[in-house]
Write an enzyme that holds these catalytic residues in place. Structure first.
Site, short mmCIF file in Angstrom:
data_model
loop_
_atom_site.label_atom_id
_atom_site.label_comp_id
_atom_site.label_asym_id
_atom_site.label_seq_id
_atom_site.Cartn_x
_atom_site.Cartn_y
_atom_site.Cartn_z
N THR A 247 7.08 2.60 -13.85
CA THR A 247 6.28 3.77 -14.22
C THR A 247 7.22 4.03 -15.50
OG1 THR A 247 7.40 5.21 -13.00
CG2 THR A 247 5.25 4.31 -12.29
N GLU B 114 4.65 -2.05 -13.17
CA GLU B 114 6.09 -2.84 -13.75
C GLU B 114 6.99 -1.70 -14.30
OE1 GLU B 114 5.85 -6.38 -15.57
OE2 GLU B 114 3.75 -6.91 -14.98
N TRP C 299 -2.79 -4.10 -5.15
CA TRP C 299 -2.55 -3.81 -6.66
C TRP C 299 -2.16 -5.34 -7.28
CZ3 TRP C 299 -5.64 -0.43 -7.20
CH2 TRP C 299 -5.76 0.72 -6.60
N PRO D 292 0.92 -1.27 -0.12
CA PRO D 292 -0.18 0.05 0.06
C PRO D 292 0.93 1.14 -0.07
CG PRO D 292 -0.79 -1.47 1.48
CD PRO D 292 0.42 -2.15 0.79
#
Lengths: 256, 401
Positions: free
Chosen positions: B367, B365, B156, B128
């Site tokens: 930015t 994966e 995520w 998080p």
């Protein structure tokens, strides 16, 4: 049961086929296995799974037609054979049928010859029947269900009046309809096998026949005239009013 | 230099295209609207062998090469990003990590059922409070006898609620002078006591996919479930990303292609000022940029795939491919909507879904910003790839098939 599936390589269904300089062209669109033949392959593979035997795919064409045969191998066919000969470049459907019949005989011990209902390029839909005639075998067309029994088959045909159930002795030729079942995708195992396969090539002389002469010639190839279409939206306050306006226009144009 | 695909690669491409176009394309819009993953996707991909496409047959795979896997990703994302995400996570981020770093026992225990599609795999790195800053991971793995006790939250995580196994990264040494070296990686069965998972809804895109969270509370795993040595977690995670990013690059290339195809079709159909809109130069410019980005993205990912096949380290090339393709796919989707006008802004057409789906890959994966730093680092000589204790095995057709 030993089955031969006669397949054809055709321009992709999305290709734009046009006449150009008296020749048919589909630009750089890919050549694919005739989609109707995929159903024939599926039918053959289902029979093979149920009762064993070999499924052999045969295709007439040049070197590029090996692509279609590899697809057949990747779907699960036991073997694939290319019939290739410069004498076949102008072949019509009856010439093709003579060659296919000779190839089926050369494979030997064939119980069933399967075909797609037609090819999406020439669309004659007669190759199965003509090949059956050359072989002296019964032809069962538009077949949607096949049940094999020792020495005979039991099929359902999809015809305009409904379904027709036919029992037939083997050997026989069958052209299948779409209802036979959705064709399977090539499996990875099949792809591995197909990519390593060496596809044998048979010429006319290998088949022990003389080159059949085409009886149908295409003296001229022209594109159909472009249609000129104009669209008019008919509006009105109610469906009744719109319908009345439409009727008036149809009568005015003397369509009815 | 030979740009020709092999028969095998073309047949794989065709087979995956048939599956995606025939079985998924007709229904994907409804699942996207309802924010649900179509229940048939994972079992069908498993049945077809797609979930084990680039693994040796002896480990339950299909024996294809890394380029075939990239081509599969392109075909899948040309229909919907969520399909490609399955390969990114199950294959790229997890199974390829095991192929590269796992012991023989771990390959038999985890990789084989995953490659067969009997078990689904995910990757637990992001938390998080920590994404790009991997060294900031707060999840812990405390050793106790022959076991580790795992604690922490992962966020995520694609396939969080669908997966059976997770390649999970946590901190084994809080005192390491370099925080990167305090991390270790574990293969965790998600039916162990103390594991909780859940889905995240309300995402901008990949709505027909499964994205969620994984919480570990005192989850005990045997020492044999640690992949790599203690302290190798960061290197393993980065290796997994080298593979995951490759799938993302190939997939984003497929998304550009989908935008291009939709735009060409609409440009021929739509009339304005008495002619089809494809005749207008500003539409042509948008189309031409899509052609350019599609072809460039394709070359980038195929080069990375070729390097993987050869066993050549490809962190730089894969990063470049991922950065370029994802940025270009976002741009292509945006322009595809522009070409479609108001219709493109509604879900009557697919292009709005393409735009929503494209944005995620610009973030996950690595930015785009991280990839820019990486590329500048390589160019300026600040960054160099040291060799790894375990490199991704090169493709060897004889051994793999």
């Amino acid at each position: 049961m030993n089955i031969v599936v006669c397949i054809k390589q055709v321009p992709d269904s999305a290709a734009k086929v046009v006449a150009e300089g008296g020749q048919v062209t589909w630009g750089d669109a890919p050549l694919v296995l005739n989609p109707w033949d995929e159903f024939a392959l599926e039918a053959a593979l289902v029979q093979q799974e149920a009762s064993g035997g070999d499924v052999t795919a045969i295709c007439i064409g040049n070197e590029t037609a090996k692509e279609a045969l590899k697809t057949a191998l990747a779907m699960g066919c036991s073997q694939a054979i290319l019939v290739t000969d410069p004498a076949l470049s102008e072949a019509d459907s009856q010439a093709v049928s003579h060659v296919l019949a000779a190839a089926v005989k050369k494979v030997g011990n064939v119980d069933l010859a399967l075909f797609g209902k037609q090819a999406i390029d020439s669309d004659t839909g007669v190759t199965a029947a003509q090949t059956a005639r050359c072989l002296g075998w019964p032809i069962l067309s538009s077949v949607s269900v096949i049940k094999a029994e020792p020495g005979s088959i039991h099929v359902e045909r999809s015809i305009e009046e409904g379904r027709q159930i036919v029992d037939c002795k083997l050997p026989a030729a069958i052209s299948v309809s779409k209802d036979i079942g959705e064709p399977r995708y090539p499996s990875f195992m099949g792809i591995r096998k197909a990519s390593r396969a060496t596809i044998p090539e048979w010429t006319i002389s290998d088949l022990g026949i003389d080159a059949p002469k085409a009886v149908v010639r295409w003296p001229e190839l022209i594109n159909p005239p472009a249609r000129e279409v104009t669209t008019e939206m008919i509006s009105g306050d109610s469906p009744q009013e719109i319908a009345e306006k439409l009727v008036e226009k149809i009568l005015g144009e003397k369509v009815l | 230099m030979d740009f020709t695909l092999t028969d095998e690669q073309r047949m794989v491409q065709h087979m995956v295209r048939e599956f995606a176009q025939k079985e998924v394309a007709p229904v994907i819009k409804d699942f996207d609207r309802n924010q649900n993953m179509a229940p048939f996707i994972l079992p069908r991909m498993a049945e077809l062998g797609i979930l084990g496409i680039c693994f040796p047959i002896c480990y339950g795979g299909q024996g294809m090469d890394y380029i075939s896997m990239g081509l599969a990703c392109e075909e899948l994302e040309a229909v919907d990003t969520t399909l490609r995400v399955v390969l990114s996570v199950h294959i790229g981020l997890n199974s390829m990590g095991i192929l590269q770093w796992g012991t023989e026992e771990q390959k038999n225990l985890f990789l084989t059922p995953q490659a067969r599609g009997e078990k689904i795999a995910c990757f637990g790195l992001t938390e998080p409070g920590c994404g790009s800053d991997v060294a900031g991971i707060t999840s812990t793995a405390r050793r106790q006898g022959g076991e580790y006790i795992l604690n922490g939250e992962k966020m995520w995580i694609s396939l969080a609620t669908k997966a059976h196994h997770c390649l999970w990264v946590g901190r084994t040494n809080p005192d390491a002078s370099d925080p990167h070296e305090g991390l270790s990686a574990f293969l965790v069965e998600l039916d162990r006591p103390g594991v909780k998972t859940g889905d995240i809804h309300g995402k901008l895109g990949v709505r027909a996919g499964s994205t969620g969270w994984i919480s570990f509370q005192d989850v005990r795993v045997p020492e044999q479930n640690r992949i790599g040595e203690e302290g190798e977690g960061f290197k393993i995670a980065m290796s997994c990303l080298d593979n995951g990013r490759y799938t993302v690059a190939a997939g984003a290339t497929g998304l550009i292609r989908a935008c291009l195809e939709a735009s060409i079709k609409y440009s021929h159909e739509r009339q304005a000022f008495g002619r089809e809109i494809g005749k207008f130069q500003l539409i042509q410019q948008k189309i031409s940029y899509m052609v350019q980005s599609y072809e460039a993205a394709r070359l980038f990912y195929l080069r990375a795939g070729w390097m993987k096949n050869k066993g050549i380290r490809n962190t730089r090339e894969t990063s470049l491919a991922k950065w370029f393709a994802t940025d270009a796919s976002f741009q292509a989707a945006s322009e595809a909507i522009q070409i479609h006008g108001a219709y493109g802004y509604s879900d009557e057409y697919d292009v709005e879904r393409y735009l929503r789906n494209s944005k995620g890959a610009v973030i996950y994966e690595g930015t785009s910003e991280i990839h820019q730093l990486m590329q500048a680092g390589y160019a300026l000589g600040y960054r160099m790839d040291a060799s790894l204790r375990c490199e991704l095995p090169a493709y060897d057709v004889e051994k793999w098939q």
